[in-house]
Enzyme design. Sequence first.
Site, PDB file in Angstrom:
ATOM      1  CG  HIS A   3      10.905  -1.387 -63.769  1.00  0.00           C
ATOM      2  ND1 HIS A   3      11.534  -0.318 -63.169  1.00  0.00           N
ATOM      3  CD2 HIS A   3      11.812  -1.947 -64.585  1.00  0.00           C
ATOM      4  CE1 HIS A   3      12.779  -0.240 -63.616  1.00  0.00           C
ATOM      5  NE2 HIS A   3      12.981  -1.226 -64.475  1.00  0.00           N
ATOM      6  CG  ASP A  61       5.756   1.452 -66.274  1.00  0.00           C
ATOM      7  OD1 ASP A  61       6.167   1.822 -67.403  1.00  0.00           O
ATOM      8  OD2 ASP A  61       6.479   0.895 -65.432  1.00  0.00           O
ATOM      9  CE  LYS A 118      12.706   0.137 -70.637  1.00  0.00           C
ATOM     10  NZ  LYS A 118      13.712  -0.770 -70.134  1.00  0.00           N
ATOM     11  CB  CYS A 171      14.572  -3.105 -62.277  1.00  0.00           C
ATOM     12  SG  CYS A 171      16.238  -2.528 -62.517  1.00  0.00           S
TER      13      CYS A 171
HETATM   14  N1  PMP Z   1       8.852   0.457 -66.226  1.00  0.00           N
HETATM   15  C1  PMP Z   1       9.119  -0.665 -66.900  1.00  0.00           C
HETATM   16  C2  PMP Z   1       8.022  -1.687 -67.069  1.00  0.00           C
HETATM   17  C3  PMP Z   1      10.396  -0.871 -67.420  1.00  0.00           C
HETATM   18  O1  PMP Z   1      10.654  -1.994 -68.090  1.00  0.00           O
HETATM   19  C4  PMP Z   1      11.388   0.108 -67.223  1.00  0.00           C
HETATM   20  C5  PMP Z   1      12.792  -0.078 -67.758  1.00  0.00           C
HETATM   21  N2  PMP Z   1      13.336  -1.340 -67.575  1.00  0.00           N
HETATM   22  C6  PMP Z   1      11.060   1.264 -66.519  1.00  0.00           C
HETATM   23  C7  PMP Z   1       9.775   1.412 -66.044  1.00  0.00           C
HETATM   24  C8  PMP Z   1      12.055   2.334 -66.278  1.00  0.00           C
HETATM   25  O2  PMP Z   1      12.465   2.898 -67.482  1.00  0.00           O
HETATM   26  P1  PMP Z   1      13.738   3.867 -67.543  1.00  0.00           P
HETATM   27  O3  PMP Z   1      14.853   3.160 -66.865  1.00  0.00           O
HETATM   28  O4  PMP Z   1      13.949   4.049 -69.005  1.00  0.00           O
HETATM   29  O5  PMP Z   1      13.344   5.133 -66.859  1.00  0.00           O
END
Ligand code: PMP
Length: 420
Positions: free
Chosen positions: A136, A213, A239, A377
Amino acid sequence: MTQSAELFPCALPRTSGAESWRADFPILAQQIHGKPLVYLDSAASAQKPKQVLEAMDRFYRNDYANIHRGVHELSQRATQQYEAARAAVRRFINAGHDHEIIFTRGATEAINLLASSWGRINLNAGDEIVITELEHHANIVPWQMLALERGVKLVPAKITDEGEVTLDAIRACLTSRTKLVAVAHVANALGTVLPVAEIIALAHMQNIPVLIDGCQAVCHMPVDVRALDADFYVFSGHKLYGPSGIGVLYGKAALLAAMPPYQGGGDMIESVSFSGTTFKEPPHRFEAGTPAIAEAIGLAAAIDYVGTIGMNRIAAHEREILAYATEKLRGINRLRIVGTARDKAAVISFVIDGAHPSDIGTLLDQHGIAVRTGHHCAQPVMERLGLSGTVRASFGLYTTKDDIDRFVAALEAVRGMLQA
Ligand code: PMP
């Protein structure tokens, strides 16, 4: 946390526990454009059970005040609940100590905290950080920013065409200059579950610390940071059926103790004077200012909620939904699933020949189906697979086979329209 639910058998009938779990989520009982809502966007953010909403409401109605340093009753109650939330997170990921749990705004802030604090004292020009091609942006950009500032090199491990990360791919990136391995536990765009225990063991053989992560993992499977031997582990509350605005950085005590503050301000200092300031020990050193108090309490309620059902039981249900949906989607003409790793969590990305993902998403919405479209993303993985984007359906504990049937029926209708 109730463990007894874990004893329930895992072979689930068509109307499994998911039907009753679903009833805990008030938002799901509505119609969108005259059709029952089918929410397949949990990987972007999960919905909230009434237990979380009620815990936050109760806190605001009865106990709200700023935490720490308050001598009055409400401040003490709020402090006690905030710190109890930290202990709930510690138990949830089986960390050894409460002070290894730092509350952040989310996984993004947790990784930025690490890049800024750990990165500044541990990385120098020529050092390398190994990530993977399927990260991400939150696990790419903070390191890239540091790389620009410090002359550090970011080394992405290659993925296979199926979207897997092999140990050989990681091994091929490790050099004597590698100072950190930072990888997803579960890939958000493809759903791949990475072999993180093996990756950590491999990196540790060369004394390289590892950041996991876990944003897309904690909601789908039990996570034990000590069994994994992760040095750092991050995730976001939203999440995991908790509120947005709260996340977690887990770090081994010795690593956190050696790290300088991330932000300066109230609550992170021992004493301040114009001749110099001293800082608190972790976790407070990294929690400057008034934190997201009600959100931490909401996150603890979410942890309690999934604990009552049992993470193994949630994982078994989602495995069944994933297999059911995968089989149904495979039957749709000209639909191609993107990301076919052997070990996947509850995410299916796909494309349909001749149809743009955002058109598919917009038309599905007219049928009450919420999916995400685009690069999720994770632009580098899209580029690696030669795509500009996909449609992503992601599942949660409340997803039922009826949801999948409605989704597949709508998809057939939409495909017909787009290719007519
Ligand atoms: N890492 C992963 C694998 C994610 O799926 C996400 C959110 N889509 C994030 C990091 C970032 O999370 P946040 O936007 O809640 O900070």
